[in-house]
Design a protein around this motif. Structure first.
Motif, short mmCIF file in Angstrom:
data_model
loop_
_atom_site.label_atom_id
_atom_site.label_comp_id
_atom_site.label_asym_id
_atom_site.label_seq_id
_atom_site.Cartn_x
_atom_site.Cartn_y
_atom_site.Cartn_z
N LEU A 142 2.42 3.65 55.87
CA LEU A 142 3.27 3.90 57.03
C LEU A 142 4.74 3.78 56.63
CD1 LEU A 142 1.37 1.83 59.76
CD2 LEU A 142 1.09 4.23 59.18
N PRO A 143 5.61 4.60 57.19
CA PRO A 143 7.05 4.44 56.92
C PRO A 143 7.56 3.12 57.48
CG PRO A 143 6.69 6.04 58.68
CD PRO A 143 5.33 5.73 58.13
N TYR A 144 8.52 2.51 56.75
CA TYR A 144 9.00 1.20 57.17
C TYR A 144 9.76 1.27 58.49
CZ TYR A 144 11.45 -3.25 57.11
OH TYR A 144 11.93 -4.48 57.44
N LEU A 145 10.61 2.26 58.65
CA LEU A 145 11.39 2.38 59.88
C LEU A 145 11.43 3.87 60.26
CD1 LEU A 145 13.03 0.88 62.00
CD2 LEU A 145 15.07 1.26 60.61
N PRO A 146 10.43 4.35 61.00
CA PRO A 146 10.41 5.77 61.37
C PRO A 146 11.52 6.11 62.36
CG PRO A 146 8.67 4.60 62.49
CD PRO A 146 9.28 3.61 61.54
N GLU A 147 12.02 7.33 62.26
CA GLU A 147 13.02 7.80 63.21
C GLU A 147 12.37 8.27 64.51
OE1 GLU A 147 16.29 7.85 63.15
OE2 GLU A 147 16.43 6.86 61.19
N ILE A 148 11.24 8.97 64.38
CA ILE A 148 10.56 9.54 65.54
C ILE A 148 9.09 9.13 65.49
CG2 ILE A 148 9.95 11.68 66.75
CD1 ILE A 148 12.41 12.95 65.48
N ILE A 149 8.56 8.71 66.63
CA ILE A 149 7.16 8.29 66.73
C ILE A 149 6.46 9.22 67.72
CG2 ILE A 149 5.60 6.41 67.38
CD1 ILE A 149 7.84 4.46 66.67
N GLY A 150 5.35 9.80 67.30
CA GLY A 150 4.53 10.63 68.18
C GLY A 150 3.37 9.84 68.74
N VAL A 151 3.16 9.95 70.05
CA VAL A 151 2.09 9.20 70.73
C VAL A 151 1.16 10.20 71.40
CG1 VAL A 151 1.54 7.45 72.45
CG2 VAL A 151 3.63 7.24 71.09
N VAL A 152 -0.13 10.08 71.09
CA VAL A 152 -1.17 10.92 71.71
C VAL A 152 -1.96 10.03 72.65
CG1 VAL A 152 -3.17 12.39 71.28
CG2 VAL A 152 -1.27 12.36 69.64
N THR A 153 -1.74 10.21 73.96
CA THR A 153 -2.42 9.38 74.94
C THR A 153 -2.25 10.02 76.31
OG1 THR A 153 -2.70 7.11 75.76
CG2 THR A 153 -0.45 7.90 75.42
N SER A 154 -2.80 9.35 77.32
CA SER A 154 -2.63 9.82 78.70
C SER A 154 -1.23 9.45 79.18
CB SER A 154 -3.69 9.18 79.60
OG SER A 154 -3.43 9.49 80.96
N ALA A 206 14.22 21.89 66.29
CA ALA A 206 14.65 21.63 67.66
C ALA A 206 13.77 20.55 68.28
CB ALA A 206 14.58 22.92 68.48
N LEU A 207 12.46 20.62 68.03
CA LEU A 207 11.54 19.56 68.41
C LEU A 207 11.07 18.93 67.10
CD1 LEU A 207 10.15 18.16 70.79
CD2 LEU A 207 8.22 19.73 70.48
N PRO A 208 11.70 17.85 66.68
CA PRO A 208 11.46 17.35 65.32
C PRO A 208 10.05 16.81 65.14
CG PRO A 208 12.81 15.81 66.56
CD PRO A 208 12.66 17.03 67.42
N ARG A 209 9.61 16.86 63.91
CA ARG A 209 8.27 16.36 63.55
C ARG A 209 8.31 14.83 63.46
NH1 ARG A 209 5.20 18.12 57.96
NH2 ARG A 209 3.45 16.67 58.08
N PRO A 210 7.34 14.14 64.06
CA PRO A 210 7.33 12.67 64.01
C PRO A 210 7.09 12.17 62.60
CG PRO A 210 5.93 13.49 65.79
CD PRO A 210 6.28 14.67 64.95
N ASP A 211 7.54 10.94 62.37
CA ASP A 211 7.30 10.28 61.08
C ASP A 211 6.00 9.51 61.07
OD1 ASP A 211 9.83 11.12 60.04
OD2 ASP A 211 10.76 9.59 61.30
N VAL A 212 5.48 9.15 62.24
CA VAL A 212 4.21 8.44 62.34
C VAL A 212 3.59 8.80 63.70
CG1 VAL A 212 5.23 6.36 63.36
CG2 VAL A 212 3.10 6.17 62.09
N LEU A 213 2.25 8.82 63.75
CA LEU A 213 1.52 9.14 64.98
C LEU A 213 0.73 7.92 65.43
CD1 LEU A 213 0.05 12.71 64.28
CD2 LEU A 213 2.14 12.11 65.50
N ILE A 214 0.62 7.78 66.76
CA ILE A 214 -0.22 6.74 67.36
C ILE A 214 -1.17 7.44 68.33
CG2 ILE A 214 -0.29 4.69 68.81
CD1 ILE A 214 2.49 3.96 67.83
N VAL A 215 -2.47 7.31 68.08
CA VAL A 215 -3.50 7.82 69.00
C VAL A 215 -4.04 6.60 69.73
CG1 VAL A 215 -5.68 9.03 69.23
CG2 VAL A 215 -4.04 9.74 67.48
N ALA A 216 -3.77 6.54 71.06
CA ALA A 216 -4.03 5.30 71.79
C ALA A 216 -4.84 5.57 73.05
CB ALA A 216 -2.72 4.60 72.14
N ARG A 217 -5.64 4.56 73.42
CA ARG A 217 -6.41 4.56 74.67
C ARG A 217 -6.80 3.14 74.97
NH1 ARG A 217 -10.67 4.03 77.63
NH2 ARG A 217 -11.58 5.68 78.92
#
Length: 520
Positions: A142-154, A206-217
């Motif tokens: 995992l990156p130490y300090l990501p700029e953008i975080i993507g979250v997949v959830t409700s 324009a919509l930047p790519r995340p540095d890390v993803l979180i799939v949560a529920r």
């Protein structure tokens, strides 16, 4: 006999049916009696044509029941049917007149208990693990300090609020949320699309790519979390180029996406803690490191300064290093003027001698003397050759008179030798004449050569005089220096050699003066 022949055939009054009438009657009978049934069995052959319908077999140890799930209903199933799964199917029985068979139109299907569901889960896990999707070497850090975080959830649940709140407390970052259904028939396909969609984004776009993803529920039953056990979700997580954290369910809940993800978090809040460090702790760590660096730098400077002092004590004083060289310089400066004067005088004397030897009168006298000597030598040579030739001729005549027959050949040889001697005198005379001519030709050039040589020696003498003046200690004394001598006339080059009360002589640029060395 006639009466017998007019009797009708047995059963002749039974009604006749067409094939379609019989098929329709059977269809109505089956559908009327089995309009809603629940059947438990094991799934056998499963077929998925391009139409989107699903054709399958429900079987037990003795019988097989054909079944069909229409396209619209298949998309709403909570899980996709797989061969070998034990299920409970709900629907109705009907017939298919085209093949004269009956089948079950399935409207809902669930696993036959948790045991069957877990057995299917273990079977799927073993299959994906055999393909290498769960290997540790596939997992990315995992990156130490990501700029953008993507979250997949409700987007409407408490999970996203917990993640955002935790990120805001620890280290605020930009968050992109991809809303999905976290349970039900649409869960698996939407989660797969979300993971693949985030990976298709362009870094820095324009919509930047995340540095890390979180799939949560949040937590739930096995059936509620079943969408995260689907094969398409597991494969999407394993193929993701973005490091992925799975946070599905509570700490005791385990889904197949947990094995394919790069990191597993027990809760969504823990996933947010894994994604970013604590800002205050990081700032405190930086302050601590800065303070340690400042202390280390100061201590290093102190140690090196002390080391420099220690080394300086071992070195001799600069004055002591220069004393010997200064004394040699003073001695050389005293000797140099005299040496230059002596050298200039010797060169001047040598120049006078050379110029005296190169005077035109002396060279003319020498030339005349050499010419006279040359003429005398040539005359003496000619007389000597004539005398020798006469003597040899007389001897030859005497010998020839005594040997009239045998001496003819010897006589001839003697005459040839005599002729050779006469001829050799002619080239010698010519050589002497040529030398005299060369001497006469070179004599006019002598004065010019003498003048050039005198100019060269004069220029060299001038240069030597300049060098002598530059090393003359008188010029040094003219700049304000003083030459100190003791009573014996020796130079005093250091303070230690001048004893208190000793008589000294100070030489200035314009004269000398007596002095006395004072006490220390």
């Amino acid at each position: 006999m006639d009466l017998f022949e007019d009797d009708p055939q047995p059963g002749g009054n039974a009604p006749e049916f067409t094939v379609s009438e019989i098929s329709g009657a059977v269809k109505r009978t089956v559908e009327g009696n089995f309009s809603h049934v629940r059947v438990r069995g094991e799934l056998g052959r499963i077929s998925r044509p391009r139409s989107g319908h699903i054709y399958l077999d429900l079987k037990d140890d003795r019988s097989v029941l054909a079944g069909v799930i229409w396209k619209g209903q298949a998309a709403r199933l909570p899980m996709q049917p797989e061969e070998g799964m034990e299920v409970v199917a709900t629907g109705r029985l009907t017939t298919f007149p085209g093949q004269s068979k009956y089948q079950m139109v399935i409207e809902d299907m669930v696993p036959a208990g948790a045991g069957a569901l877990m057995a299917m889960l273990e079977k799927r896990k073993a299959k994906l693990e055999a393909e290498g999707l769960f290997r540790p070497e596939r997992k990315r850090p995992l990156p130490y300090l990501p700029e953008i975080i993507g979250v997949v959830t409700s987007p409407s649940g408490a999970v996203i609020r917990d993640i955002l709140h935790r990120l805001r407390d620890r280290f605020p970052r930009k968050v992109l949320v991809w809303p999905v259904a976290v349970q039900g028939q649409r869960c698996a396909i939407e989660v797969e699309n979300a993971i693949k969609g985030f990976n298709r984004l362009t870094p820095g776009g324009a919509l930047p790519r995340p540095d890390v993803l979180i799939v949560a529920r949040g937590g739930g039953s096995v059936e509620d979390l079943w969408g995260f056990n689907e094969e398409i979700v597991v494969r999407a997580a394993a193929e993701s180029q973005i490091p992925l954290i799975s946070a599905v369910g509570h700490e005791t809940d385990t889904t197949l996406i947990d094995f394919a993800s790069d990191r597993r978090a027990p809760t969504p809040t823990a996933a947010a803690e894994m994604a970013v460090p604590v800002r205050l702790e990081l700032m405190a760590w930086l302050d601590n490191q800065g303070a340690r660096l400042a202390r280390a730098g100061g201590q290093s400077v102190l140690l090196r300064r002390q080391r420099l002092r220690d080394l300086a004590r071992a070195l001799p004083r600069p004055e002591a290093l220069a004393e010997t060289a200064r004394q040699r310089l003073d001695l050389a400066s005293d000797r140099l003027p005299r040496a230059l004067r002596d050298l200039a005088q010797a060169r001047r004397s040598r120049l006078v001698e050379l110029s005296a030897e190169l005077s035109p009168r002396r060279l003319g006298d020498r030339l005349r003397h050499d010419r006279t000597r040359l003429d005398d030598l040539s005359r003496r040579l000619e007389r000597s050759l004539s005398t020798n030739a006469q003597r040899e001729r007389s001897r030859l005549d005497a010998v020839s008179s005594r040997l009239p027959g045998a001496g003819t050949a010897a006589l001839r040889r003697r005459r040839e030798r005599l002729g050779t001697l006469r001829l050799s005198a002619v080239p010698l005379r010519r050589s002497l004449s040529q030398g005299a001519a060369d001497l006469s030709r070179l004599a006019p050039r002598l004065p010019k050569a003498q003048e050039a040589r005198l100019r060269e020696l004069s220029a060299r003498l001038t240069a030597l005089e300049r060098i002598r003046q530059s090393y003359d200690h008188g010029a040094v004394l003219a700049r304000g220096f003083v030459l100190v001598r003791d009573g014996s006339g020796a130079l005093v080059t250091s303070r230690a050699t001048a004893k208190p009360g000793e008589a000294l002589e100070l030489e200035f640029s314009d004269g000398r003066r007596a002095a006395t060395a004072g006490p220390d």
